[in-house]
Enzyme design. Structure first.
Site, PDB file in Angstrom:
ATOM      1  N   SER A 100       0.852  -1.191   0.000  1.00 41.13           N
ATOM      2  CA  SER A 100       0.000   0.000   0.000  1.00 41.13           C
ATOM      3  C   SER A 100       0.888   1.241   0.000  1.00 41.13           C
ATOM      4  CB  SER A 100      -0.885   0.006   1.245  1.00 41.13           C
ATOM      5  OG  SER A 100      -1.523   1.248   1.370  1.00 41.13           O
TER       6      SER A 100
ATOM      7  N   HIS B 111      -1.431  -1.222  -4.140  1.00 41.35           N
ATOM      8  CA  HIS B 111      -2.686  -0.842  -3.484  1.00 41.35           C
ATOM      9  C   HIS B 111      -2.703   0.678  -3.272  1.00 41.35           C
ATOM     10  CE1 HIS B 111      -6.138  -1.807  -0.806  1.00 41.35           C
ATOM     11  NE2 HIS B 111      -5.686  -0.832  -0.038  1.00 41.35           N
TER      12      HIS B 111
ATOM     13  N   ASP C 289      -4.959   3.721  -1.626  1.00 37.74           N
ATOM     14  CA  ASP C 289      -6.061   4.078  -0.725  1.00 37.74           C
ATOM     15  C   ASP C 289      -6.592   5.469  -1.028  1.00 37.74           C
ATOM     16  OD1 ASP C 289      -6.203   1.835   1.114  1.00 37.74           O
ATOM     17  OD2 ASP C 289      -4.195   2.423   1.743  1.00 37.74           O
TER      18      ASP C 289
ATOM     19  N   MET D 155      -9.122   8.278   0.383  1.00 40.70           N
ATOM     20  CA  MET D 155      -9.876   8.670   1.582  1.00 40.70           C
ATOM     21  C   MET D 155     -10.404  10.089   1.405  1.00 40.70           C
ATOM     22  SD  MET D 155      -7.170   7.367   4.398  1.00 40.70           S
ATOM     23  CE  MET D 155      -6.507   5.702   4.382  1.00 40.70           C
TER      24      MET D 155
ATOM     25  N   HIS E 246      -8.663   1.267  -3.556  1.00 39.82           N
ATOM     26  CA  HIS E 246      -9.545   1.035  -2.408  1.00 39.82           C
ATOM     27  C   HIS E 246     -10.217   2.360  -2.051  1.00 39.82           C
ATOM     28  CE1 HIS E 246      -9.636  -0.084   2.200  1.00 39.82           C
ATOM     29  NE2 HIS E 246     -10.824   0.033   1.678  1.00 39.82           N
TER      30      HIS E 246
ATOM     31  N   MET F 149     -12.354   4.619   0.114  1.00 34.76           N
ATOM     32  CA  MET F 149     -12.961   4.817   1.437  1.00 34.76           C
ATOM     33  C   MET F 149     -13.617   6.194   1.402  1.00 34.76           C
ATOM     34  SD  MET F 149      -9.850   3.266   3.674  1.00 34.76           S
ATOM     35  CE  MET F 149      -8.740   3.418   2.280  1.00 34.76           C
TER      36      MET F 149
ATOM     37  N   MET G  36     -11.368  -5.701   5.970  1.00 34.30           N
ATOM     38  CA  MET G  36     -10.478  -4.771   6.671  1.00 34.30           C
ATOM     39  C   MET G  36     -10.030  -5.410   7.981  1.00 34.30           C
ATOM     40  SD  MET G  36      -9.956  -2.007   4.929  1.00 34.30           S
ATOM     41  CE  MET G  36      -8.985  -1.212   6.223  1.00 34.30           C
TER      42      MET G  36
ATOM     43  N   ASP H   7      -6.543  -6.211   4.723  1.00 28.34           N
ATOM     44  CA  ASP H   7      -5.884  -4.905   4.634  1.00 28.34           C
ATOM     45  C   ASP H   7      -5.761  -4.288   6.018  1.00 28.34           C
ATOM     46  OD1 ASP H   7      -5.030  -2.365   3.951  1.00 28.34           O
ATOM     47  OD2 ASP H   7      -6.823  -1.826   2.824  1.00 28.34           O
TER      48      ASP H   7
ATOM     49  N   GLY I  46       1.311  -1.913   4.166  1.00 26.67           N
ATOM     50  CA  GLY I  46       1.876  -0.588   3.937  1.00 26.67           C
ATOM     51  C   GLY I  46       3.108  -0.350   4.769  1.00 26.67           C
ATOM     52  N   SER I  47       2.885  -0.030   6.060  1.00 24.48           N
ATOM     53  CA  SER I  47       4.023   0.399   6.872  1.00 24.48           C
ATOM     54  C   SER I  47       5.061  -0.696   7.065  1.00 24.48           C
ATOM     55  CB  SER I  47       3.550   0.949   8.208  1.00 24.48           C
ATOM     56  OG  SER I  47       2.587   0.102   8.778  1.00 24.48           O
TER      57      SER I  47
HETATM   58  C1  DX5 Z   1      -6.088   1.672   5.971  1.00 26.40           C
HETATM   59  C2  DX5 Z   1      -5.722   1.399   4.540  1.00 26.40           C
HETATM   60  C3  DX5 Z   1      -4.586   0.473   4.366  1.00 26.40           C
HETATM   61  C4  DX5 Z   1      -3.262   0.946   4.892  1.00 26.40           C
HETATM   62  C5  DX5 Z   1      -2.593  -0.252   5.482  1.00 26.40           C
HETATM   63  O1  DX5 Z   1      -7.333   2.293   6.013  1.00 26.40           O
HETATM   64  O2  DX5 Z   1      -6.830   0.850   3.832  1.00 26.40           O
HETATM   65  O3  DX5 Z   1      -4.447   0.059   2.992  1.00 26.40           O
HETATM   66  O4  DX5 Z   1      -2.416   1.503   3.917  1.00 26.40           O
HETATM   67  O5  DX5 Z   1      -1.482   0.179   6.157  1.00 26.40           O
HETATM   68  P1  DX5 Z   1      -0.701  -0.728   7.207  1.00 26.40           P
HETATM   69  O6  DX5 Z   1      -0.168  -1.917   6.460  1.00 26.40           O
HETATM   70  O7  DX5 Z   1       0.348   0.191   7.687  1.00 26.40           O
HETATM   71  O8  DX5 Z   1      -1.674  -1.134   8.275  1.00 26.40           O
HETATM   72 ZN    ZN Z   2      -6.526  -0.043   1.777  1.00 29.49          ZN
END
Ligand code: DX5
Ligand code: ZN
Length: 237
Positions: A11, A35, A37, A39, A69, A71, A141, A180, A202-203
């Site tokens: 991500s 991926h 995101d 928002m 994705h 949101m 999620m 995710d 992601g992180s």
């Molecule tokens: C959270 C996102 C994720 C996010 C995951 O709302 O949908 O895709 O990037 O990040 P990590 O892997 O750091 O939890």
């Molecule tokens: Zn996501």
């Protein structure tokens, strides 16, 4: 046990926003999907990227599988912005506008893209039963949507198992299961064994000193977990 392919979707929310391209290049092609995101500051309490970023990613990596994705609220406004943005698959949340779910998924497929439906950690699988026969992917999620860097909520694995069982038992269900949030080297084998086909991370990936090696390690740990599970199953036969 039938072994399914396990895909990793880093991500880019977990990357340095000023060095997004370098972060993706640091994966050295070891990723399966990318991926992205989206928002809107309303459906979730954060803002992230817009369609220009999806478009720029498509230009830079023409062969990439771009997993968008959404949101967001106001799918009527936001979804059309992404239909021609270069996304390969677009996932929308079941909680957004349940009465528009079929129509929104239909418009994603009509644009020639794959369609996914997402559920937050508090949303029961029952809520998406009516659309399971018309999605390519279900996103479970594993954290509260909105922010990277949270810890995986263990109870979400049960919903992945439930969706995997439903898929095995129902003709016409062929969705991939994606999880995710909070996914790392430690829990990737467990989510894979629960039935997750696509892990978004992601992180954990982008904070690693060597993201490409991190992905290799995640894949090999998952493979080892499947091998051990098969040995265990053989012993019981
Ligand atoms: C959270 C996102 C994720 C996010 C995951 O709302 O949908 O895709 O990037 O990040 P990590 O892997 O750091 O939890
Ligand atoms: Zn996501």
């Amino acid at each position: 046990m039938s072994r399914r392919k396990f895909l990793i979707a880093p991500s880019v929310l977990g990357a340095d926003p000023l060095a997004l391209a370098e972060a993706v290049e640091s994966l050295k092609g070891r990723h399966d999907w990318l991926h992205l995101d989206i928002m809107d500051g309303h459906f979730v309490r954060n803002l992230s990227f817009g369609p220009a970023v999806a478009r720029a990613m498509r230009r830079r990596w023409p062969e990439a599988f771009i997993d968008v994705h959404l949101m967001v609220d106001r799918l009527d406004v936001v979804l059309p912005l992404f239909l021609n943005s270069g996304a390969s698959l677009i996932t929308i949340h079941a909680e957004t506008e349940p009465q528009l779910l079929h129509a929104a998924l239909g418009s994603i497929r009509a644009a020639g893209l794959q369609a996914g439906v997402a559920i937050g950690p508090a949303t029961p699988v029952e809520m998406i039963r009516p659309v399971l026969d018309c999605v390519d992917l279900v996103l479970v999620m594993s954290v509260t949507p909105g922010f990277g860097g949270q810890s995986l909520i263990e109870s979400t694995l049960e919903r992945t198992r439930q969706l995997a069982q439903l898929r095995a038992a129902t003709r016409g269900y062929s969705y991939l299961i994606e999880m995710d949030g909070g996914i790392n080297l430690d829990n990737a084998p467990r989510i894979a064994l629960a039935g997750c086909d696509v892990a978004v991370a992601g992180s954990s990936v982008f904070s690693s000193p060597d993201p490409a090696a991190y992905l290799d390690k995640m894949k090999s740990e998952v493979k080892e977990a499947f091998d051990n599970a098969e040995i265990g199953a053989d012993r019981q036969d």
